[in-house]
Design a protein around this motif. Structure first.
Motif, PDB file in Angstrom:
ATOM      1  N   ARG A 233       0.837  -1.198   0.000  1.00 21.69           N
ATOM      2  CA  ARG A 233       0.000   0.000   0.000  1.00 21.69           C
ATOM      3  C   ARG A 233       0.870   1.245   0.000  1.00 21.69           C
ATOM      4  O   ARG A 233       2.033   1.208   0.424  1.00 21.69           O
ATOM      5  CB  ARG A 233      -0.930   0.011   1.209  1.00 21.69           C
ATOM      6  CG  ARG A 233      -0.220   0.091   2.562  1.00 21.69           C
ATOM      7  CD  ARG A 233      -1.212   0.103   3.706  1.00 21.69           C
ATOM      8  NE  ARG A 233      -0.536   0.245   5.006  1.00 21.69           N
ATOM      9  CZ  ARG A 233      -1.172   0.371   6.156  1.00 21.69           C
ATOM     10  NH1 ARG A 233      -2.510   0.364   6.177  1.00 21.69           N
ATOM     11  NH2 ARG A 233      -0.518   0.506   7.297  1.00 21.69           N
TER      12      ARG A 233
ATOM     13  N   GLN B 161      -2.529   4.684   4.173  1.00 21.55           N
ATOM     14  CA  GLN B 161      -3.419   3.907   5.024  1.00 21.55           C
ATOM     15  C   GLN B 161      -4.855   4.325   4.758  1.00 21.55           C
ATOM     16  O   GLN B 161      -5.256   5.445   5.055  1.00 21.55           O
ATOM     17  CB  GLN B 161      -3.095   4.123   6.507  1.00 21.55           C
ATOM     18  CG  GLN B 161      -4.024   3.335   7.429  1.00 21.55           C
ATOM     19  CD  GLN B 161      -3.845   3.684   8.889  1.00 21.55           C
ATOM     20  OE1 GLN B 161      -2.869   4.330   9.270  1.00 21.55           O
ATOM     21  NE2 GLN B 161      -4.791   3.276   9.718  1.00 21.55           N
ATOM     22  N   VAL B 162      -5.616   3.427   4.183  1.00 19.82           N
ATOM     23  CA  VAL B 162      -7.026   3.677   3.916  1.00 19.82           C
ATOM     24  C   VAL B 162      -7.846   3.048   5.035  1.00 19.82           C
ATOM     25  O   VAL B 162      -7.764   1.838   5.263  1.00 19.82           O
ATOM     26  CB  VAL B 162      -7.454   3.095   2.548  1.00 19.82           C
ATOM     27  CG1 VAL B 162      -8.938   3.373   2.298  1.00 19.82           C
ATOM     28  CG2 VAL B 162      -6.603   3.687   1.431  1.00 19.82           C
TER      29      VAL B 162
ATOM     30  N   VAL C  41     -11.311   1.848   6.520  1.00 23.06           N
ATOM     31  CA  VAL C  41     -12.634   1.451   6.049  1.00 23.06           C
ATOM     32  C   VAL C  41     -13.435   0.888   7.218  1.00 23.06           C
ATOM     33  O   VAL C  41     -12.879   0.466   8.238  1.00 23.06           O
ATOM     34  CB  VAL C  41     -12.540   0.388   4.928  1.00 23.06           C
ATOM     35  CG1 VAL C  41     -11.809   0.947   3.717  1.00 23.06           C
ATOM     36  CG2 VAL C  41     -11.858  -0.881   5.437  1.00 23.06           C
TER      37      VAL C  41
ATOM     38  N   ASN D 273     -16.557   0.545   3.359  1.00 17.65           N
ATOM     39  CA  ASN D 273     -16.691   1.950   2.979  1.00 17.65           C
ATOM     40  C   ASN D 273     -15.508   2.755   3.500  1.00 17.65           C
ATOM     41  O   ASN D 273     -15.125   2.621   4.670  1.00 17.65           O
ATOM     42  CB  ASN D 273     -17.991   2.531   3.550  1.00 17.65           C
ATOM     43  CG  ASN D 273     -19.216   1.792   3.061  1.00 17.65           C
ATOM     44  OD1 ASN D 273     -19.405   1.613   1.861  1.00 17.65           O
ATOM     45  ND2 ASN D 273     -20.055   1.360   3.987  1.00 17.65           N
ATOM     46  N   GLU D 274     -14.920   3.575   2.641  1.00 13.57           N
ATOM     47  CA  GLU D 274     -13.767   4.366   3.051  1.00 13.57           C
ATOM     48  C   GLU D 274     -14.176   5.482   4.009  1.00 13.57           C
ATOM     49  O   GLU D 274     -15.102   6.252   3.738  1.00 13.57           O
ATOM     50  CB  GLU D 274     -13.065   4.962   1.831  1.00 13.57           C
ATOM     51  CG  GLU D 274     -11.816   5.743   2.195  1.00 13.57           C
ATOM     52  CD  GLU D 274     -11.026   6.222   0.981  1.00 13.57           C
ATOM     53  OE1 GLU D 274     -10.399   7.296   1.075  1.00 13.57           O
ATOM     54  OE2 GLU D 274     -11.038   5.525  -0.065  1.00 13.57           O
TER      55      GLU D 274
ATOM     56  N   ARG E  42      -8.159   8.548   4.950  1.00 10.08           N
ATOM     57  CA  ARG E  42      -6.926   8.139   4.271  1.00 10.08           C
ATOM     58  C   ARG E  42      -5.763   8.891   4.916  1.00 10.08           C
ATOM     59  O   ARG E  42      -5.764  10.122   4.966  1.00 10.08           O
ATOM     60  CB  ARG E  42      -7.027   8.447   2.773  1.00 10.08           C
ATOM     61  CG  ARG E  42      -5.931   7.865   1.907  1.00 10.08           C
ATOM     62  CD  ARG E  42      -6.212   8.189   0.439  1.00 10.08           C
ATOM     63  NE  ARG E  42      -7.349   7.444  -0.059  1.00 10.08           N
ATOM     64  CZ  ARG E  42      -7.273   6.341  -0.794  1.00 10.08           C
ATOM     65  NH1 ARG E  42      -6.078   5.850  -1.116  1.00 10.08           N
ATOM     66  NH2 ARG E  42      -8.366   5.742  -1.213  1.00 10.08           N
TER      67      ARG E  42
END
Length: 223
Positions: free
Chosen positions: A164, A167-168, A170, A175-176, A179
């Motif tokens: 990656r 860092q996303v 969710v 669902n995001e 970030r």
């Protein structure tokens, strides 16, 4: 997305297959064992995490996304939750690859930190920021001065071990929520300054100095 059910067992089998191949087929040195960017992903989902082809025969496939060696594989990187778990990764490397004495924390401290973690908001703070807040003071600080730098160095890999660039965050439905930019820089005398190369070289040098036999080496890698 990748379905995580059963992934841990599959990833451990892949780690074992890689180690056996390197030790018995290649007669690999410690440095080769720690750095060779090849693997045996036997399923589409494991290949997707490695960004590689599926291994269908006796020979490994190339891992083009920065994975490889004993450390940068899905098995030791897999967190088992939505977070990358730098603490668990740091403990794994310290205990099983660097043979560092890391005592288990008292139950009441674990319970207290678990409650504090539940109150932290990953949509506001990155995993690194949360871990730093929880472990930088008090009785936790001593051990985490050794654990955290290793875990933070590996933040370039997500909770499933995938590569990656940030860092996303969710929710459980995918669902995001937020970030965060990644920060892998550390200042640790024995594991470098946040470079994956420095960390793997450190582990390779330590394992090479142990001069242990193949059977012990396989057990060593599996923890």
């Amino acid at each position: 997305g990748v379905t995580p059910g059963g992934l841990a067992d599959e990833a451990r089998r892949e780690l074992l297959e890689y180690t056996r191949y390197m030790v018995f087929e290649r007669g690999a040195t410690a440095r080769e064992l720690m750095t060779e960017p090849i693997g045996f992903p036997r399923s589409e989902r494991l290949a997707a995490l490695y960004e590689s082809e599926v291994a269908t025969g006796d020979e490994p496939v190339d891992l083009p996304a920065g994975h490889g060696g004993l450390l940068l594989r899905i098995a030791p990187l897999l967190a088992g939750n939505l977070s990358s778990s730098p603490i668990l990764r740091g403990v794994y490397v310290r205990r099983h690859l660097l043979c560092t004495d890391i005592p288990s924390p008292p139950f009441d401290i674990v319970q207290q930190r678990t409650e504090e973690l539940a109150e932290s908001d990953p949509a506001v703070l990155s995993t690194r920021e949360i871990v730093t807040d929880l472990t930088s003071e008090g009785v936790c600080a001593g051990c985490h001065q050794k654990i955290n730098p290793v875990g933070f160095t590996l933040e370039g890999f997500g909770s499933l071990g995938e590569r990656r660039v940030d860092q996303v965050v969710v929710d459980t439905a995918g669902n995001e929520l937020a970030r965060h930019p990644l920060d892998t820089q550390v200042d640790a005398v024995d594991v470098g300054t946040g470079s994956i190369g420095e960390l793997t070289n450190c582990v390779a040098g330590f394992i090479g100095a142990l001069d242990i036999g193949p059977a012990h080496l396989i057990g060593h890698s599996m923890g």
